[in-house]
Write an enzyme that holds these catalytic residues in place. Sequence first.
Site, PDB file in Angstrom:
ATOM      1  N   PRO A 100       0.657  -1.348   0.054  1.00 36.55           N
ATOM      2  CA  PRO A 100       0.108  -0.164   0.037  1.00 36.55           C
ATOM      3  C   PRO A 100       1.052   1.248   0.054  1.00 36.55           C
ATOM      4  CG  PRO A 100      -0.849  -1.850   1.558  1.00 36.55           C
ATOM      5  CD  PRO A 100       0.384  -2.305   0.931  1.00 36.55           C
ATOM      6  N   CYS A 101       0.512   2.299  -0.988  1.00 35.12           N
ATOM      7  CA  CYS A 101       1.293   3.393  -1.129  1.00 35.12           C
ATOM      8  C   CYS A 101       0.778   4.681  -0.736  1.00 35.12           C
ATOM      9  CB  CYS A 101       1.658   3.445  -2.623  1.00 35.12           C
ATOM     10  SG  CYS A 101       0.242   3.759  -3.651  1.00 35.12           S
ATOM     11  N   GLN A 102      -0.541   4.715  -0.218  1.00 32.66           N
ATOM     12  CA  GLN A 102      -1.363   5.826   0.104  1.00 32.66           C
ATOM     13  C   GLN A 102      -0.151   6.893   0.892  1.00 32.66           C
ATOM     14  OE1 GLN A 102      -2.610   2.915   0.343  1.00 32.66           O
ATOM     15  NE2 GLN A 102      -4.509   2.852  -0.275  1.00 32.66           N
TER      16      GLN A 102
ATOM     17  N   ASN B 144       5.606   1.212  -6.860  1.00 29.85           N
ATOM     18  CA  ASN B 144       5.022   2.087  -5.880  1.00 29.85           C
ATOM     19  C   ASN B 144       5.072   3.445  -6.710  1.00 29.85           C
ATOM     20  OD1 ASN B 144       4.368   3.512  -3.398  1.00 29.85           O
ATOM     21  ND2 ASN B 144       4.919   1.498  -2.404  1.00 29.85           N
TER      22      ASN B 144
END
Length: 330
Positions: free
Chosen positions: A82-84, A121
Amino acid sequence: MKKKRFNVVDLFCGCSGLSTGFSNESFNVLLGVDFFESALKTFKRNHRNSNILNKNMREVTGEEIKKIIGGEKINVIVGGPPCQGFSMAGKRQPNDPRNSLFMEYVRLVGELDPDFFIMENVRGLLSMKNEKGEKVIDIIINEFNKIGKYKIELHKVNIADYGVPQKRNRVFIIGHKQEYNFIFPEKTHSKTGIKLKKWIGLKNILLQKNKVDKKYFYSQKLIDGFLRREKINKKRKMGFGWQFLKSDEPSYTISARYYKDGAEALVKYNNLFREGSIRRLTPKECSLIQSFPKSFKFEGSDNEIYQQIGNAVPPKMSQAIAKSIKKALS
């Protein structure tokens, strides 16, 4: 003589953007691991011979994966933690706990010992720092180097340069064991179209207006709200506002938040700001913009499908990398 098929395990697999690219290049997708149930259902529907594991990555072990795949040799591990927290569009909080999930990816690479690994990413990863002021990208590469088996490469790409009809800036961290001569794929397209093919536009993807369900069109209330917000944002010199697509150009980036209002990539039919003149893309259009095959089927609600698509790596980009890895493995 039968050609050898190479095996892939997909961590943080989502709906299978990375896996689909490798599958298209004749890799054998052994397993997809994720915690997003509807995305895993999509994965399974399109990779019927693959295993799935619905589990928090912090609880997944290398031994568990080896047992599921029956001791098969893993040639490649792929995945996009996850890259948020790393995204330029996000809040970029250094203490975002999701940012530590890359450590689970590193751990499993060490436990499973593949020949190659790919971690994807957002570009924001390159400027992200932790609370101590250390660059996150340096920490990630250092952790991979601690495994002691891999040559690490960092590649910054705009996906449109590889024939995907979308301007999408991403980073690929690729590791391979020293004995392999890996060459990252060359660009095939460019904005100008000089020397290379011109970026692919949307004219063959966007549906005709009369073929789009009314639920995808903006209401007058939503349009008026955006006009007010746009005026305020211009004064403050801030915010993305809304963006309108051009049929002869690639789309703007389709993000996981597209389901909210689709403002980053809208279709506009005329110069009027009236109900019926502005709409978001349909899930199928988003899927094609992300370069999923036309035959690819999604599971879940519209909102879940938008999230799956926005989180995915475009399969056409993945396939280009898979082709280079297959050449190195062969």
